[in-house]
Design a protein around this motif. Structure first.
Motif, PDB file in Angstrom:
ATOM      1  N   LEU A  61       0.829  -1.195   0.000  1.00 50.41           N
ATOM      2  CA  LEU A  61       0.000   0.000   0.000  1.00 50.41           C
ATOM      3  C   LEU A  61       0.867   1.251   0.000  1.00 50.41           C
ATOM      4  O   LEU A  61       0.573   2.223  -0.696  1.00 50.41           O
ATOM      5  N   ASP A  62       1.955   1.212   0.751  1.00 50.44           N
ATOM      6  CA  ASP A  62       2.869   2.348   0.813  1.00 50.44           C
ATOM      7  C   ASP A  62       3.388   2.701  -0.581  1.00 50.44           C
ATOM      8  O   ASP A  62       3.473   3.877  -0.940  1.00 50.44           O
ATOM      9  N   GLU A  63       3.701   1.703  -1.360  1.00 49.35           N
ATOM     10  CA  GLU A  63       4.195   1.920  -2.727  1.00 49.35           C
ATOM     11  C   GLU A  63       3.145   2.665  -3.564  1.00 49.35           C
ATOM     12  O   GLU A  63       3.455   3.649  -4.242  1.00 49.35           O
ATOM     13  N   HIS A  64       1.906   2.225  -3.509  1.00 47.99           N
ATOM     14  CA  HIS A  64       0.832   2.858  -4.288  1.00 47.99           C
ATOM     15  C   HIS A  64       0.540   4.265  -3.765  1.00 47.99           C
ATOM     16  O   HIS A  64       0.331   5.193  -4.558  1.00 47.99           O
ATOM     17  N   GLU A  65       0.532   4.426  -2.462  1.00 50.51           N
ATOM     18  CA  GLU A  65       0.240   5.740  -1.874  1.00 50.51           C
ATOM     19  C   GLU A  65       1.356   6.739  -2.155  1.00 50.51           C
ATOM     20  O   GLU A  65       1.083   7.915  -2.400  1.00 50.51           O
ATOM     21  N   ARG A  66       2.593   6.282  -2.168  1.00 49.70           N
ATOM     22  CA  ARG A  66       3.700   7.193  -2.474  1.00 49.70           C
ATOM     23  C   ARG A  66       3.589   7.760  -3.888  1.00 49.70           C
ATOM     24  O   ARG A  66       3.884   8.927  -4.124  1.00 49.70           O
ATOM     25  N   ARG A  67       3.175   6.913  -4.825  1.00 48.57           N
ATOM     26  CA  ARG A  67       2.984   7.402  -6.200  1.00 48.57           C
ATOM     27  C   ARG A  67       1.904   8.470  -6.258  1.00 48.57           C
ATOM     28  O   ARG A  67       2.051   9.484  -6.943  1.00 48.57           O
ATOM     29  N   LEU A  68       0.815   8.245  -5.547  1.00 44.96           N
ATOM     30  CA  LEU A  68      -0.259   9.233  -5.519  1.00 44.96           C
ATOM     31  C   LEU A  68       0.218  10.520  -4.839  1.00 44.96           C
ATOM     32  O   LEU A  68      -0.057  11.625  -5.318  1.00 44.96           O
ATOM     33  N   GLN A  69       0.940  10.387  -3.751  1.00 50.60           N
ATOM     34  CA  GLN A  69       1.463  11.567  -3.063  1.00 50.60           C
ATOM     35  C   GLN A  69       2.365  12.378  -3.984  1.00 50.60           C
ATOM     36  O   GLN A  69       2.283  13.611  -4.023  1.00 50.60           O
ATOM     37  N   GLU A  70       3.193  11.709  -4.743  1.00 50.39           N
ATOM     38  CA  GLU A  70       4.080  12.396  -5.696  1.00 50.39           C
ATOM     39  C   GLU A  70       3.255  13.154  -6.735  1.00 50.39           C
ATOM     40  O   GLU A  70       3.589  14.290  -7.093  1.00 50.39           O
ATOM     41  N   SER A  71       2.174  12.556  -7.203  1.00 45.90           N
ATOM     42  CA  SER A  71       1.302  13.234  -8.172  1.00 45.90           C
ATOM     43  C   SER A  71       0.630  14.458  -7.560  1.00 45.90           C
ATOM     44  O   SER A  71       0.463  15.471  -8.239  1.00 45.90           O
TER      45      SER A  71
END
Length: 186
Positions: A61-71
């Protein structure tokens, strides 16, 4: 100290195998042995990095959330900076509904009940929504941020989709909520 190349490969194999198994069977039905076997690693290798399934779910989940945070921080508008607050909130809602659609099984493993408010991701989402509310001159942005994040609870998402509500309908309703709450026409 940087991660060794073999450790990075094993981590990637473990996470890929776990994500596939969790999506196919649900996290509760997958054992650590299943993950080790699917990843092609020994149980010791698996347990050295991840003590249990929940730790693997958090990592995924951290991996997916980090991508969203970067966006949210650096992406193109309306998800990223440069769009009016209501449009950014609507884009955030759409991205979160997409994340829930694809990964609710992971979110349920890490963000259920009161523990949801203690995750780093929730803190990030809260700050993001609070900043948008403040930019729209909404009253009491601190409280409003929690209120605007409430519809993204994984239990509510599963309840709604279990009742036949499509992710598209959820997104449309949240878009309208963003427009009404932050003062933009929807």
């Amino acid at each position: 100290m940087p991660e060794r190349a073999d450790a990075a490969r094993n981590r990637a194999k473990i996470l890929a195998a776990a994500e596939e198994l969790f999506a196919a069977r649900g996290a509760a039905e997958v054992t650590m042995e299943d993950i080790a076997r699917a990843a092609g690693v020994g149980r010791g290798t698996l347990y050295r990095r991840y003590p249990d399934r929940a730790a693997i779910a958090v990592a995924l989940l951290d991996e997916h959330e980090r991508r969203l945070q970067e966006s949210l921080l650096r992406g193109a508008p309306p998800l990223g900076p440069g769009a009016p607050p209501a449009e950014r909130l609507a884009a955030f809602y759409a991205a979160m509904v997409d994340l829930l659609t694809r990964h609710v099984h992971l979110v349920l493993g890490t963000e259920v009940g009161h523990s949801r408010f203690k995750t780093g991701a929730y803190g990030f989402w809260h700050t993001h929504v609070r900043v948008l509310a403040a930019a729209a001159h909404a009253p009491d942005p601190d409280v409003l941020a929690d209120v605007l994040l409430a519809p993204l609870a994984p239990e509510l998402f599963l309840h709604q989709t279990g009742q036949g509500v499509t992710p598209e309908r959820i997104t449309a309703s949240l878009r309208a909520l963003a427009a009404r709450t932050l003062g933009q026409d929807g």
